[in-house]
Design a protein around this motif. Structure first.
Motif, PDB file in Angstrom:
ATOM      1  N   UNK A   1       0.851  -1.179   0.000  1.00 12.46           N
ATOM      2  CA  UNK A   1       0.000   0.000   0.000  1.00 12.46           C
ATOM      3  C   UNK A   1       0.892   1.236   0.000  1.00 12.46           C
ATOM      4  N   UNK A   2       0.290   2.386   0.016  1.00 13.77           N
ATOM      5  CA  UNK A   2       1.062   3.634   0.036  1.00 13.77           C
ATOM      6  C   UNK A   2       1.930   3.697   1.289  1.00 13.77           C
ATOM      7  N   UNK A   3       1.389   3.223   2.411  1.00 15.38           N
ATOM      8  CA  UNK A   3       2.146   3.248   3.667  1.00 15.38           C
ATOM      9  C   UNK A   3       3.394   2.378   3.593  1.00 15.38           C
ATOM     10  N   UNK A   4       3.272   1.221   2.938  1.00 16.49           N
ATOM     11  CA  UNK A   4       4.422   0.306   2.897  1.00 16.49           C
ATOM     12  C   UNK A   4       5.426   0.675   1.809  1.00 16.49           C
ATOM     13  N   UNK A   5       4.949   1.200   0.681  1.00 15.30           N
ATOM     14  CA  UNK A   5       5.884   1.537  -0.397  1.00 15.30           C
ATOM     15  C   UNK A   5       6.673   2.813  -0.107  1.00 15.30           C
ATOM     16  N   UNK A   6       6.090   3.737   0.625  1.00 14.35           N
ATOM     17  CA  UNK A   6       6.756   5.006   0.916  1.00 14.35           C
ATOM     18  C   UNK A   6       7.324   5.047   2.337  1.00 14.35           C
ATOM     19  N   UNK A   7       7.584   3.881   2.896  1.00  9.27           N
ATOM     20  CA  UNK A   7       8.098   3.816   4.270  1.00  9.27           C
ATOM     21  C   UNK A   7       9.568   4.220   4.309  1.00  9.27           C
ATOM     22  N   UNK A   8       9.885   5.122   5.257  1.00 11.42           N
ATOM     23  CA  UNK A   8      11.269   5.503   5.501  1.00 11.42           C
ATOM     24  C   UNK A   8      11.495   5.442   7.000  1.00 11.42           C
ATOM     25  N   UNK A   9      12.527   4.742   7.385  1.00  9.93           N
ATOM     26  CA  UNK A   9      12.787   4.475   8.796  1.00  9.93           C
ATOM     27  C   UNK A   9      13.022   5.762   9.590  1.00  9.93           C
ATOM     28  N   UNK A  10      13.776   6.705   9.038  1.00  6.65           N
ATOM     29  CA  UNK A  10      14.077   7.951   9.745  1.00  6.65           C
ATOM     30  C   UNK A  10      12.787   8.763   9.969  1.00  6.65           C
ATOM     31  N   UNK A  11      11.949   8.850   8.941  1.00  6.92           N
ATOM     32  CA  UNK A  11      10.682   9.573   9.060  1.00  6.92           C
ATOM     33  C   UNK A  11       9.755   8.879  10.057  1.00  6.92           C
ATOM     34  N   UNK A  12       9.810   7.561  10.081  1.00  3.67           N
ATOM     35  CA  UNK A  12       8.966   6.800  10.995  1.00  3.67           C
ATOM     36  C   UNK A  12       9.322   7.112  12.442  1.00  3.67           C
ATOM     37  N   UNK A  13      10.608   7.155  12.764  1.00  2.00           N
ATOM     38  CA  UNK A  13      11.036   7.493  14.128  1.00  2.00           C
ATOM     39  C   UNK A  13      10.577   8.892  14.516  1.00  2.00           C
ATOM     40  N   UNK A  14      10.679   9.819  13.592  1.00  2.00           N
ATOM     41  CA  UNK A  14      10.247  11.194  13.849  1.00  2.00           C
ATOM     42  C   UNK A  14       8.731  11.248  14.093  1.00  2.00           C
ATOM     43  N   UNK A  15       7.962  10.490  13.279  1.00  2.00           N
ATOM     44  CA  UNK A  15       6.500  10.463  13.452  1.00  2.00           C
ATOM     45  C   UNK A  15       6.103   9.821  14.771  1.00  2.00           C
ATOM     46  N   UNK A  16       6.818   8.779  15.179  1.00  2.00           N
ATOM     47  CA  UNK A  16       6.509   8.132  16.462  1.00  2.00           C
ATOM     48  C   UNK A  16       6.764   9.082  17.629  1.00  2.00           C
TER      49      UNK A  16
END
Length: 189
Positions: free
Chosen positions: A64-79
């Motif tokens: 999905x869009x969430x899985x294809x555009x996943x970036x680890x650095x952005x994910x940590x920032x969002x969390x």
């Protein structure tokens, strides 16, 4: 609790597959429960526990869009940002819960019909709540008549029999029904 869920595992002692309770629920059932928003809070149990939205297994397999555009650095920032906004989400959830309770209370109060009796009114008492008379299939639902002696502030009433004998406990209005009862005076000849 019988279940007809396909894929549910049963214990080895089951003889009739349609009449036995489910021993272990399939993972999909629990996952759908955890990821479905509650009506009262508009949040999922998963998001309350972990502070983030759940990712469905189908999203990982299909993409999905969430899985294809996943970036680890952005994910940590969002969390981290989600943790900062956690108190606000809890406040919003409690507001939604209060609104839902108000809606449920309004629905319940629409169904309730208030009854008020005056001192001296004659009422029948529900036999199912007092168990004074044996009640079978064709037994009477109401017993009495009784006279209202005292009205209490919480909607309960003290009663006495026609002969003047007081009934020991108080009775709520939902167990009473007003009747028209005419006392006959003794003949004086």
């Amino acid at each position: 609790m019988p279940s007809f869920l396909p894929g549910a595992r049963r214990s080895p002692v089951d003889t009739n597959e349609y009449c036995q309770p489910v021993a272990v629920l399939p993972v999909g059932v629990l996952w759908s429960y955890r990821t479905t928003p509650c009506t009262s809070t508009n949040e999922t149990p998963f998001s309350f526990t972990y502070g983030a939205k759940a990712m469905l297994p189908a999203e990982l397999m299909i993409g999905s869009i969430r899985t294809t555009h996943f970036q680890n650095r952005e994910n940590d920032k969002d969390l981290r940002q989600n943790l900062d906004l956690l108190e606000e989400r809890r406040d919003q959830s409690s507001i939604c819960q209060a609104e839902y309770k108000k809606i449920v209370e309004g629905y319940y109060n629409q169904q309730v019909k208030e009854k008020a009796f005056r001192i001296g009114d004659y009422v029948l008492r529900r036999n199912g709540s007092s168990h004074a008379q044996p009640r079978g299939k064709l037994g009477s639902t109401w017993e009495g008549p009784y006279k209202v002696v005292e009205a209490h502030h919480n909607g309960s009433y003290s009663l006495e029999t026609i002969e003047g004998r007081p009934i020991l406990r108080t009775w709520n209005t939902r167990h009473l029904k007003k009747i028209l009862f005419l006392e006959t005076a003794p003949n004086s000849c």
